[in-house]
Design a protein around this motif. Structure first.
Motif, short mmCIF file in Angstrom:
data_model
loop_
_atom_site.label_atom_id
_atom_site.label_comp_id
_atom_site.label_asym_id
_atom_site.label_seq_id
_atom_site.Cartn_x
_atom_site.Cartn_y
_atom_site.Cartn_z
N PRO A 285 -0.30 21.11 34.30
CA PRO A 285 -0.89 20.34 35.44
C PRO A 285 0.20 20.57 36.41
O PRO A 285 1.49 20.35 36.38
N ALA A 286 -0.45 20.47 37.73
CA ALA A 286 0.47 20.33 38.82
C ALA A 286 1.26 19.21 38.90
O ALA A 286 0.58 18.17 38.86
N PRO A 287 2.40 19.34 39.30
CA PRO A 287 3.09 18.00 39.49
C PRO A 287 2.63 17.32 40.56
O PRO A 287 2.10 17.86 41.52
N GLU A 288 2.80 15.74 40.53
CA GLU A 288 2.26 15.05 41.74
C GLU A 288 3.15 15.24 42.77
O GLU A 288 4.39 15.21 42.57
N SER A 289 2.28 15.04 43.94
CA SER A 289 3.38 15.05 45.21
C SER A 289 4.13 13.95 45.35
O SER A 289 3.72 12.92 44.94
N ALA A 290 5.23 14.23 45.96
CA ALA A 290 6.08 13.00 46.44
C ALA A 290 5.37 11.95 47.31
O ALA A 290 4.53 12.25 48.22
N CYS A 291 5.32 10.57 46.90
CA CYS A 291 4.96 9.78 47.92
C CYS A 291 5.89 9.41 49.21
O CYS A 291 7.08 8.90 48.84
N THR A 292 5.38 9.63 50.48
CA THR A 292 6.36 9.82 51.48
C THR A 292 5.77 8.68 52.66
O THR A 292 6.35 8.85 53.55
N ALA A 293 5.02 7.83 52.28
CA ALA A 293 4.42 7.04 53.37
C ALA A 293 5.48 5.99 53.82
O ALA A 293 6.39 5.82 53.19
N GLY A 294 5.55 5.80 55.04
CA GLY A 294 6.39 4.82 55.61
C GLY A 294 6.46 3.44 55.47
O GLY A 294 5.28 2.86 54.60
N THR A 295 7.23 2.48 56.06
CA THR A 295 6.98 1.17 55.84
C THR A 295 5.87 0.67 56.60
O THR A 295 5.31 0.92 57.83
N GLY A 296 5.02 -0.34 55.83
CA GLY A 296 3.60 -0.79 56.47
C GLY A 296 3.94 -2.27 56.90
O GLY A 296 4.88 -3.01 56.72
N PRO A 297 2.85 -2.79 58.00
CA PRO A 297 2.71 -3.92 58.23
C PRO A 297 2.78 -4.95 57.14
O PRO A 297 3.19 -6.38 57.42
N TYR A 298 2.34 -4.73 55.97
CA TYR A 298 2.44 -5.78 55.21
C TYR A 298 3.39 -5.26 53.90
O TYR A 298 2.99 -5.53 52.56
N GLN A 299 4.42 -4.77 54.26
CA GLN A 299 5.41 -4.26 53.16
C GLN A 299 5.82 -5.54 52.28
O GLN A 299 5.84 -5.27 51.19
N ARG A 300 6.38 -6.50 53.00
CA ARG A 300 6.88 -7.60 51.94
C ARG A 300 5.82 -8.19 51.04
O ARG A 300 6.32 -8.45 49.84
N GLU A 301 4.72 -8.45 51.59
CA GLU A 301 3.72 -8.81 50.90
C GLU A 301 3.21 -7.90 49.59
O GLU A 301 3.34 -8.65 48.55
N LEU A 302 3.26 -6.66 49.78
CA LEU A 302 3.09 -5.77 48.70
C LEU A 302 4.17 -5.87 47.72
O LEU A 302 3.95 -5.60 46.57
N GLU A 303 5.19 -5.58 48.23
CA GLU A 303 6.63 -5.76 47.42
C GLU A 303 6.65 -7.02 46.59
O GLU A 303 6.74 -6.68 45.47
N ALA A 304 6.30 -7.98 47.03
CA ALA A 304 6.33 -9.26 46.15
C ALA A 304 5.20 -9.18 45.02
O ALA A 304 5.61 -9.76 43.82
N HIS A 305 4.10 -8.80 45.39
CA HIS A 305 2.70 -8.58 44.42
C HIS A 305 3.21 -7.81 43.40
O HIS A 305 2.78 -8.02 42.36
N LEU A 306 3.66 -6.68 43.84
CA LEU A 306 4.13 -5.51 42.82
C LEU A 306 5.39 -5.69 41.96
O LEU A 306 5.71 -4.87 41.30
N GLY A 307 6.28 -6.70 42.35
CA GLY A 307 7.41 -7.06 41.57
C GLY A 307 8.46 -6.17 41.97
O GLY A 307 9.44 -5.79 41.27
N ARG A 308 8.46 -5.61 43.23
CA ARG A 308 9.58 -4.67 43.90
C ARG A 308 10.49 -5.45 44.61
O ARG A 308 10.16 -6.67 45.00
#
Length: 204
Positions: free
Chosen positions: A4-27
């Motif tokens: 299977p083809a390797p998954e492409s790197a995730c390269t999206a930048g910082t978003g307006p709800y960065q902190r909220e998603l980080e907290a929710h996802l345990g990052r």
């Protein structure tokens, strides 16, 4: 058999709800997108059907996060009055709608879009007084499928396209068309609707 083809790197930048998603996802909550953050957000988007699943912590992903967080107990704060009859709860603070009968949720929380400044959705107790399955707005000449009117021309109804643009509705409570169809099948004239809170980005 080909590998299977390797998954492409995730390269999206910082978003307006960065902190909220980080907290929710345990990052680590630092407000800055890392490769690990991007991968975690992308996995969340794929799990919950957010498109595009590109790892960017934008408004659609944040609003989906609110739905997921609320799902176990949307009325945990007790803002929607508990009654023996069915109540459609419209939470403008979180831009969520659900239906409860007593303390039992009979229609799980879904994302909505309420009124913008100067056209706010009116808070308080209302009831569904008219239903129009294939309604078209006479003011805006726009489709309002599964319209269930609850107060002076304001209605619960489906809307084509995204819920997350244009800053708000003209006072109606917009749902996705699939959610509006399911709500149509549940409610009837005379059902109670309770609206509270303030849409983010509007004045108190």
């Amino acid at each position: 058999m080909a590998e299977p083809a390797p998954e492409s790197a995730c390269t999206a930048g910082t978003g307006p709800y960065q902190r909220e998603l980080e907290a929710h996802l345990g990052r680590p909550v630092d407000g800055t997108q890392s490769a690990g953050d991007c991968t975690a957000v992308r996995a969340f988007q794929r799990q919950h059907g957010v498109s595009p699943a590109d790892g960017y912590p934008g408004v659609a992903t944040y609003r989906t996060m609110l739905v997921v967080t609320a799902r176990p107990d949307p009325n945990a704060a007790g803002d929607c009055p508990v009654r023996e009859h069915r109540v459609t709860c419209v939470d403008m603070d979180r831009q969520l709608l659900w239906v409860q009968r007593g303390s039992r949720v009979v229609f799980p929380p879904v994302p909505i879009r309420t009124g913008r400044d100067a056209q706010e959705t009116r808070p308080g107790w209302h009831e569904v007084y008219w239903r129009s399955r294939h309604h078209v707005s006479t003011l805006y000449d726009s489709p309002m499928p599964y319209a269930q009117f609850f107060d002076g021309g304001q209605a619960l109804h489906g809307t084509p396209g995204s819920l997350y643009g244009y800053g708000g509705s003209a006072g109606c409570v917009n749902l996705t068309e699939p959610d509006a169809a399911r709500l149509w099948d549940l409610l009837t004239e005379g059902d109670a609707v309770y609206v509270w809170g303030t849409k983010p980005g509007t004045e108190d």
